[in-house]
Design a protein around this motif. Structure first.
Motif, mmCIF file in Angstrom:
data_model
loop_
_atom_site.group_PDB
_atom_site.id
_atom_site.type_symbol
_atom_site.label_atom_id
_atom_site.label_comp_id
_atom_site.label_asym_id
_atom_site.label_seq_id
_atom_site.Cartn_x
_atom_site.Cartn_y
_atom_site.Cartn_z
ATOM 1 N N VAL A 215 2.571 -5.296 -2.329
ATOM 2 C CA VAL A 215 2.329 -3.865 -2.555
ATOM 3 C C VAL A 215 1.206 -3.332 -1.673
ATOM 4 O O VAL A 215 1.114 -2.115 -1.444
ATOM 5 C CB VAL A 215 2.039 -3.571 -4.039
ATOM 6 C CG1 VAL A 215 3.217 -3.989 -4.909
ATOM 7 C CG2 VAL A 215 0.750 -4.233 -4.521
ATOM 8 N N GLU A 216 0.364 -4.218 -1.160
ATOM 9 C CA GLU A 216 -0.727 -3.783 -0.293
ATOM 10 C C GLU A 216 -0.299 -3.622 1.162
ATOM 11 O O GLU A 216 -1.081 -3.122 1.989
ATOM 12 C CB GLU A 216 -1.876 -4.797 -0.373
ATOM 13 C CG GLU A 216 -2.587 -4.814 -1.723
ATOM 14 C CD GLU A 216 -3.525 -5.998 -1.862
ATOM 15 O OE1 GLU A 216 -3.599 -6.818 -0.921
ATOM 16 O OE2 GLU A 216 -4.182 -6.107 -2.927
ATOM 17 N N GLN A 217 0.911 -4.036 1.510
ATOM 18 C CA GLN A 217 1.351 -3.969 2.904
ATOM 19 C C GLN A 217 1.439 -2.520 3.383
ATOM 20 O O GLN A 217 2.058 -1.678 2.730
ATOM 21 C CB GLN A 217 2.723 -4.620 3.057
ATOM 22 C CG GLN A 217 2.698 -6.130 3.025
ATOM 23 C CD GLN A 217 1.928 -6.713 4.202
ATOM 24 O OE1 GLN A 217 2.119 -6.338 5.350
ATOM 25 N NE2 GLN A 217 1.035 -7.631 3.892
ATOM 26 N N ALA A 237 -2.782 2.009 -8.817
ATOM 27 C CA ALA A 237 -4.053 2.226 -8.121
ATOM 28 C C ALA A 237 -3.918 1.918 -6.633
ATOM 29 O O ALA A 237 -4.452 2.635 -5.780
ATOM 30 C CB ALA A 237 -5.141 1.360 -8.749
ATOM 31 N N VAL A 238 -3.185 0.839 -6.302
ATOM 32 C CA VAL A 238 -2.962 0.502 -4.899
ATOM 33 C C VAL A 238 -2.146 1.592 -4.219
ATOM 34 O O VAL A 238 -2.457 2.041 -3.104
ATOM 35 C CB VAL A 238 -2.253 -0.863 -4.779
ATOM 36 C CG1 VAL A 238 -1.812 -1.125 -3.336
ATOM 37 C CG2 VAL A 238 -3.176 -1.985 -5.260
ATOM 38 N N ALA A 239 -1.086 2.043 -4.889
ATOM 39 C CA ALA A 239 -0.228 3.080 -4.313
ATOM 40 C C ALA A 239 -0.983 4.383 -4.115
ATOM 41 O O ALA A 239 -0.734 5.118 -3.149
ATOM 42 C CB ALA A 239 0.989 3.299 -5.208
ATOM 43 N N ALA A 240 -1.906 4.676 -5.014
ATOM 44 C CA ALA A 240 -2.658 5.928 -4.917
ATOM 45 C C ALA A 240 -3.521 5.972 -3.666
ATOM 46 O O ALA A 240 -3.760 7.051 -3.109
ATOM 47 C CB ALA A 240 -3.521 6.120 -6.164
ATOM 48 N N GLN A 241 -3.983 4.806 -3.220
ATOM 49 C CA GLN A 241 -4.819 4.777 -2.024
ATOM 50 C C GLN A 241 -4.063 5.257 -0.791
ATOM 51 O O GLN A 241 -4.640 5.835 0.124
ATOM 52 C CB GLN A 241 -5.344 3.355 -1.788
ATOM 53 C CG GLN A 241 -6.279 2.857 -2.878
ATOM 54 C CD GLN A 241 -7.510 3.717 -3.008
ATOM 55 O OE1 GLN A 241 -8.190 4.034 -2.021
ATOM 56 N NE2 GLN A 241 -7.821 4.139 -4.228
ATOM 57 N N SER A 245 4.984 6.664 -3.194
ATOM 58 C CA SER A 245 5.712 6.851 -4.442
ATOM 59 C C SER A 245 5.860 5.538 -5.206
ATOM 60 O O SER A 245 5.960 4.460 -4.621
ATOM 61 C CB SER A 245 7.097 7.426 -4.134
ATOM 62 O OG SER A 245 7.908 7.472 -5.284
ATOM 63 N N THR A 246 5.891 5.640 -6.537
ATOM 64 C CA THR A 246 6.143 4.480 -7.391
ATOM 65 C C THR A 246 7.126 4.848 -8.497
ATOM 66 O O THR A 246 7.165 5.991 -8.960
ATOM 67 C CB THR A 246 4.858 3.954 -8.061
ATOM 68 O OG1 THR A 246 4.250 5.012 -8.813
ATOM 69 C CG2 THR A 246 3.870 3.424 -7.035
ATOM 70 N N THR A 247 7.914 3.873 -8.903
ATOM 71 C CA THR A 247 8.676 3.945 -10.145
ATOM 72 C C THR A 247 8.216 2.765 -10.986
ATOM 73 O O THR A 247 8.338 1.615 -10.567
ATOM 74 C CB THR A 247 10.194 3.849 -9.890
ATOM 75 O OG1 THR A 247 10.612 4.975 -9.110
ATOM 76 C CG2 THR A 247 10.960 3.850 -11.202
#
Length: 478
Positions: A215-217, A237-241, A245-247
């Motif tokens: 997920v950090e890629q 939190a990682v996606a917000a950086q 988008s997330t599901t």
């Protein structure tokens, strides 16, 4: 002993280290799986990114046709895949029709169906406004590379829920199966990858840190995850950086409310499987049952009769209806919650409550009464074969109890009066509220949670749209 490889850009990918996959019914090692390195995770994302433009450029009809071929491959290998599910996850083989135990064969059949439906749906360009001066169209575009992290409870089916809509919308995918149930998922992806162009679907495997690397890629454009609320928060939190988008389909502690006019005998089987399907290891299983005082003893008696009649054992053995808990970590959590309930004033273990001896993670179907809101077994998601049954005096009290926790995946209401049941259902805070059934998902019906149970919808048109971004093309008619 066979070591199972990942799929990277259409070929088998090995790694320096491996981990075991075990049969939860026997404890025996089934095989080994290569544990992906950080560099291999990056390579998988790079392969997906390289393949994505050509995949997205294909006419939608071509992607549909290829996914229909994927469904055919799954169907032709369904018995092979079902046996892996039973051996690795634990659910009985069961069957697929009315009266059959919904087990591993059902899961394999579900993979076929949940591939066919997204592949068959049409998503034409939507004209949202038009007059003599302008025409405004909504087009759906792929995100790019989707990182998918699948859980251990429905290891093949939920992977399909994540992967197929993403592919249909022109995304490419890197999938990480649970470290507890990797082999069956990897075997399924190997079959899928034979149908699709190289790089369109790739896998990585290993412990939680591998999912973290994925997920950090920076090459990941969307994340889809099914699992615990705690892990979902870290992913969000990682996606917000990066504002991607997330599901997220996260934990649930579904409440089922029996209304005073219900017939205990008529609803018992639906309640039973709503709670104990897959040994209660289902996100949207009924995990708290609220029953009015006047029906309490009758409902408990009906459920006790069913629970004590269900044969438990190795899911490969004919006639088995109930299998083991998938892993020791979950087994220990269930045991802790039951032991805490035993020490709670007023609590009664109606049946079960004592782990089986011998190999395997077998825990008997357990009914607990005398608990109340605030007790651990009521407030914590047990995710196992234990059901607390809580008395209530008024329907308003039951609704307040159902809504008091910070989860909202599913809920159910049980009554022959559908008008009354609808009114109660409308007051419950959950993404799905079933009436006279529980946990009955369908590939055309949107499914997702609210509150700490996550966000985003899966299935049907809504699920496909969740795997795309919108682009408005506004045409002036001057």
């Amino acid at each position: 002993m066979q070591v199972h490889a990942n799929v990277l850009n259409g070929h088998a990918e090995t790694s320096p280290t491996t981990f075991d996959s075990r049969n939860p019914a026997t404890g025996a090692v089934l095989g080994q799986v290569y544990s992906s390195t950080r560099e291999q995770v990056a390579a998988a994302v790079a392969a997906a990114r390289a393949a994505q433009p050509a995949w997205a450029a294909r006419p939608d009809s071509e992607r549909q046709a290829l996914l229909m071929k994927v469904a055919e491959v799954i169907k032709s290998n369904s018995e092979y895949l079902a046996h892996w599910v039973t051996r690795e996850q634990g659910k009985p083989l069961g069957g697929v029709g009315p009266g059959q135990v919904p087990g591993a064969r059902f899961e394999a059949w579900g993979c076929e169906v949940w591939t066919q439906v997204p592949a068959s749906l049409e998503l034409p360009v939507e004209v949202v406004f038009e007059d003599e001066t302008r025409r405004d169209e909504v087009h759906l575009k792929p995100h790019g590379v989707v990182a998918a992290i699948a859980p251990w409870n429905w290891p093949l089916l939920i992977a399909i829920w994540q992967v197929i809509p993403a592919l249909r919308m022109g995304n490419t995918v890197v999938l990480k199966p649970s470290e507890y149930t990797s082999i069956g998922t990897l075997e399924m992806v190997k079959l899928i990858a034979e149908v699709l162009p190289p790089g369109v679907i790739n896998t990585v495997s290993g412990a939680g840190e591998v999912g973290g690397w994925l997920v950090e890629q920076p090459g990941v454009d969307k994340i889809t995850f099914t699992g615990s609320t705690a892990t979902g928060k870290r992913i969000a939190a990682v996606a917000a950086q990066r504002l991607i988008s997330t599901t997220l389909e996260l934990g649930g502690n579904d409440a089922a409310i029996v209304l005073p006019d219900a017939d205990p005998a008529a609803i018992a089987m639906g309640l039973f499987w709503g709670a104990f399907l897959n040994m209660g290891q289902t996100c949207a299983a009924a995990k708290r049952l609220y029953v009015p005082d006047e029906l309490h003893d009758a409902v408990v008696a009906q459920l006790k009769s069913l629970a004590e009649a269900m044969p438990m054992g190795d899911g490969l053995e004919p006639g088995t209806a109930i299998g083991p808990i998938q892993n020791r970590m979950q087994f220990d959590k269930v045991s802790r919650l039951v032991e805490t309930a035993k020490a709670t004033a007023g609590a009664t273990i109606v049946c079960g409550g004592t782990p089986a001896t011998g190999p395997g993670n077998f825990y008997p179907l357990t009914l607990v009464t005398g608990l109340k809101d605030g007790d651990a077994l009521v407030d914590e998601e047990q995710f196992g074969p234990v059901l607390p049954i809580i008395r209530y005096r008024t329907v308003d009290e039951a609704v307040a109890s159902a809504n008091r926790l910070d989860v909202g995946l599913g809920a159910s209401v049980w009554s022959p009066d559908i008008v009354r049941a609808r009114e109660v259902a409308s007051r419950l805070e959950a993404g799905t509220v079933w009436i006279n059934q529980h946990g009955m998902v369908h590939p055309m019906v949107p499914f997702g949670g609210i509150k700490a149970s996550g966000w985003g919808a899966e299935f049907g048109h809504a699920g496909l749209k969740g795997m795309a971004r919108t682009q408005v093309i506004s045409v002036g008619k001057g």
